[in-house]
Design a protein around this motif. Structure first.
Motif, PDB file in Angstrom:
ATOM      1  N   CYS A  45       0.747  -1.069   0.105  1.00 54.98           N
ATOM      2  CA  CYS A  45       0.026  -0.064  -0.075  1.00 54.98           C
ATOM      3  C   CYS A  45       0.897   1.185  -0.098  1.00 54.98           C
ATOM      4  CB  CYS A  45      -0.873   0.083   1.103  1.00 54.98           C
ATOM      5  SG  CYS A  45      -2.320  -1.080   1.260  1.00 54.98           S
ATOM      6  N   GLY A  46       2.039   1.154   0.060  1.00 53.57           N
ATOM      7  CA  GLY A  46       3.158   2.165   0.104  1.00 53.57           C
ATOM      8  C   GLY A  46       3.919   2.466   1.414  1.00 53.57           C
ATOM      9  N   ALA A  47       3.323   1.754   2.566  1.00 50.04           N
ATOM     10  CA  ALA A  47       3.930   2.265   3.728  1.00 50.04           C
ATOM     11  C   ALA A  47       5.269   1.799   3.575  1.00 50.04           C
ATOM     12  CB  ALA A  47       3.144   1.409   4.811  1.00 50.04           C
ATOM     13  N   LYS A  48       6.105   2.818   4.345  1.00 52.43           N
ATOM     14  CA  LYS A  48       7.458   2.332   4.552  1.00 52.43           C
ATOM     15  C   LYS A  48       8.240   2.765   6.132  1.00 52.43           C
ATOM     16  CE  LYS A  48       9.000   2.979  -0.174  1.00 52.43           C
ATOM     17  NZ  LYS A  48       7.726   3.037  -0.859  1.00 52.43           N
ATOM     18  N   THR A  49       7.385   3.693   6.648  1.00 51.78           N
ATOM     19  CA  THR A  49       7.856   4.065   7.940  1.00 51.78           C
ATOM     20  C   THR A  49       6.818   3.920   8.865  1.00 51.78           C
ATOM     21  OG1 THR A  49       6.976   6.524   7.515  1.00 51.78           O
ATOM     22  CG2 THR A  49       9.190   5.996   6.607  1.00 51.78           C
TER      23      THR A  49
ATOM     24  N   PRO B 257      -7.404   2.277  -5.970  1.00 50.00           N
ATOM     25  CA  PRO B 257      -6.525   1.724  -4.867  1.00 50.00           C
ATOM     26  C   PRO B 257      -7.208   1.222  -3.845  1.00 50.00           C
ATOM     27  CG  PRO B 257      -5.666   3.533  -5.760  1.00 50.00           C
ATOM     28  CD  PRO B 257      -7.038   3.556  -6.153  1.00 50.00           C
ATOM     29  N   ASN B 258      -6.868  -0.088  -3.017  1.00 53.52           N
ATOM     30  CA  ASN B 258      -7.810  -0.375  -1.931  1.00 53.52           C
ATOM     31  C   ASN B 258      -6.630  -0.137  -0.782  1.00 53.52           C
ATOM     32  OD1 ASN B 258      -9.395  -1.827  -0.255  1.00 53.52           O
ATOM     33  ND2 ASN B 258      -8.925  -3.766  -1.090  1.00 53.52           N
TER      34      ASN B 258
ATOM     35  N   ALA C 236      -5.461  -5.541   0.389  1.00 56.49           N
ATOM     36  CA  ALA C 236      -5.178  -4.213  -0.091  1.00 56.49           C
ATOM     37  C   ALA C 236      -3.478  -4.190  -0.533  1.00 56.49           C
ATOM     38  CB  ALA C 236      -5.427  -3.145   0.971  1.00 56.49           C
ATOM     39  N   PRO C 237      -3.228  -3.700  -1.485  1.00 54.74           N
ATOM     40  CA  PRO C 237      -3.681  -2.709  -2.231  1.00 54.74           C
ATOM     41  C   PRO C 237      -4.665  -3.289  -3.592  1.00 54.74           C
ATOM     42  CG  PRO C 237      -1.666  -2.919  -2.950  1.00 54.74           C
ATOM     43  CD  PRO C 237      -1.873  -3.747  -1.950  1.00 54.74           C
ATOM     44  N   PHE C 238      -5.162  -4.423  -3.424  1.00 56.49           N
ATOM     45  CA  PHE C 238      -5.673  -5.219  -4.584  1.00 56.49           C
ATOM     46  C   PHE C 238      -7.177  -5.482  -4.147  1.00 56.49           C
ATOM     47  CE2 PHE C 238      -1.430  -6.868  -3.693  1.00 56.49           C
ATOM     48  CZ  PHE C 238      -0.838  -6.449  -4.892  1.00 56.49           C
ATOM     49  N   LEU C 239      -7.885  -5.682  -5.289  1.00 56.20           N
ATOM     50  CA  LEU C 239      -9.333  -6.314  -5.002  1.00 56.20           C
ATOM     51  C   LEU C 239     -10.197  -5.240  -4.466  1.00 56.20           C
ATOM     52  CD1 LEU C 239      -8.308  -9.912  -4.029  1.00 56.20           C
ATOM     53  CD2 LEU C 239      -8.759  -9.018  -6.401  1.00 56.20           C
ATOM     54  N   THR C 240     -10.145  -4.045  -4.618  1.00 53.71           N
ATOM     55  CA  THR C 240     -11.102  -3.113  -4.097  1.00 53.71           C
ATOM     56  C   THR C 240     -12.502  -3.372  -4.181  1.00 53.71           C
ATOM     57  OG1 THR C 240      -9.441  -1.592  -4.788  1.00 53.71           O
ATOM     58  CG2 THR C 240     -11.606  -0.484  -3.809  1.00 53.71           C
ATOM     59  N   PRO C 241     -13.465  -3.389  -3.217  1.00 51.60           N
ATOM     60  CA  PRO C 241     -14.870  -3.511  -3.465  1.00 51.60           C
ATOM     61  C   PRO C 241     -15.585  -2.883  -4.241  1.00 51.60           C
ATOM     62  CG  PRO C 241     -14.467  -2.914  -1.169  1.00 51.60           C
ATOM     63  CD  PRO C 241     -13.028  -2.958  -1.820  1.00 51.60           C
ATOM     64  N   HIS C 242     -16.853  -3.387  -4.681  1.00 51.08           N
ATOM     65  CA  HIS C 242     -17.826  -2.717  -5.382  1.00 51.08           C
ATOM     66  C   HIS C 242     -18.267  -1.517  -4.434  1.00 51.08           C
ATOM     67  CE1 HIS C 242     -21.426  -2.252  -8.007  1.00 51.08           C
ATOM     68  NE2 HIS C 242     -21.955  -2.283  -6.873  1.00 51.08           N
TER      69      HIS C 242
END
Length: 278
Positions: free
Chosen positions: A29-33, A234-235, A222-228
């Motif tokens: 999801c982009g988290a690093k810190t 992005p999830n 997440a970050p895949f399969l974002t719900p309807h």
């Protein structure tokens, strides 16, 4: 796929009862810190998703999720080598995963299993690694988190042959009603992601409608399969809110009661109240 594909879905109305995102990938999801993790969990908390299990798919990710679980009390970890990454799986990888799995903030062994959709790793190598992870789950006393893509029969064959650990979770369950019944008959828990909200996923939605409440978890992957209705955006963990609401409607269940039951399931399966922060 919705318009604004690069934008996060809007913040939903908070859930009446907090729920656990049983499977997410905070690093993807982009988290690093620690600050990144806090921002993700703050958004989730505002939506009523108060804890997450962040899941590794390779050794670098496994090291990161264990570290991240020490940054925030709302984060727990799961470690394994994803089946698509098992072409080279030897003693060094096994030793490192066993070391990480012993960490008190690691609450599951996963995601492991079989993936016959991709051809990154031969089925035979995947099965060898899967069996090793089954044994690791039993040795550590931690639940087994299954990745099953186009491999239903072989996954059950391995679990039956090796002897499944007491707690098995089918992450992002993708089977139909018959397969759901066979899993529940074995005592397994089914975790539903945004795919269960897709209106064309008729067989999966039939299974999600049927599964007994004490065998259900909710997740984002997440970050895949974002719900309807935000498929394609992005999830994030807060979007478990949308999936849970859809499941409640599908099952004709009270939202608060379903959320409370799923939270109890997650706490029991993953031992969340017992996982200490180091």
């Amino acid at each position: 796929m919705t318009k604004r594909a690069g934008e996060r879905p809007p913040a939903p109305e908070p859930l009446p009862v907090p729920v656990v995102d049983a499977h997410t990938h905070l690093d993807a999801c982009g988290a690093k810190t620690p600050e990144d993790v806090k921002a993700l969990l703050d958004r989730a908390g505002a939506a009523g998703v108060d804890r997450v299990v962040t899941v590794a798919d390779d050794l670098d990710s496994a090291r990161w999720v264990v570290e991240a679980a020490g940054w925030d009390d709302r984060v727990f970890a799961a470690v394994a080598l994803h089946p698509t990454r098992t072409a080279d799986f030897g003693e060094a990888e096994q030793a490192e995963l066993a070391r990480l799995a012993a960490h008190p903030r690691v609450v599951a062994i996963g995601e492991t299993g079989l993936d016959y959709y991709w051809d990154y790793s031969p089925p035979e190598a995947q099965q060898v690694a899967f069996r090793w992870h089954v044994e690791l789950a039993k040795r550590t006393g931690k639940p087994l988190m299954i990745h099953d893509r186009d491999a239903h029969e072989d996954v059950l064959t391995v679990l039956d042959a090796e002897g499944a650990p007491p707690e098995v979770v089918f992450h992002c369950f993708s089977g139909d009603l018959d397969f759901a019944r066979r899993c529940v008959d074995r005592g397994f828990t089914l975790s539903f992601a945004g795919t269960a909200t897709f209106r064309n996923a008729h067989a999966l939605r039939e299974a999600a409608r049927w599964v007994p409440g004490d065998h259900v978890l909710v997740e984002t992957d997440a970050p895949f399969l974002t719900p309807h209705p935000y498929r394609g955006r992005p999830n994030e963990p807060y979007c478990a809110n949308y999936t849970l609401r859809d499941l409640a409607t599908l099952r004709e269940a009270d939202l608060a009661e379903l959320a409370a039951m799923i939270t109890r399931n997650a706490e029991r399966i993953f031992g969340l109240r017992d996982a200490v922060r180091s």
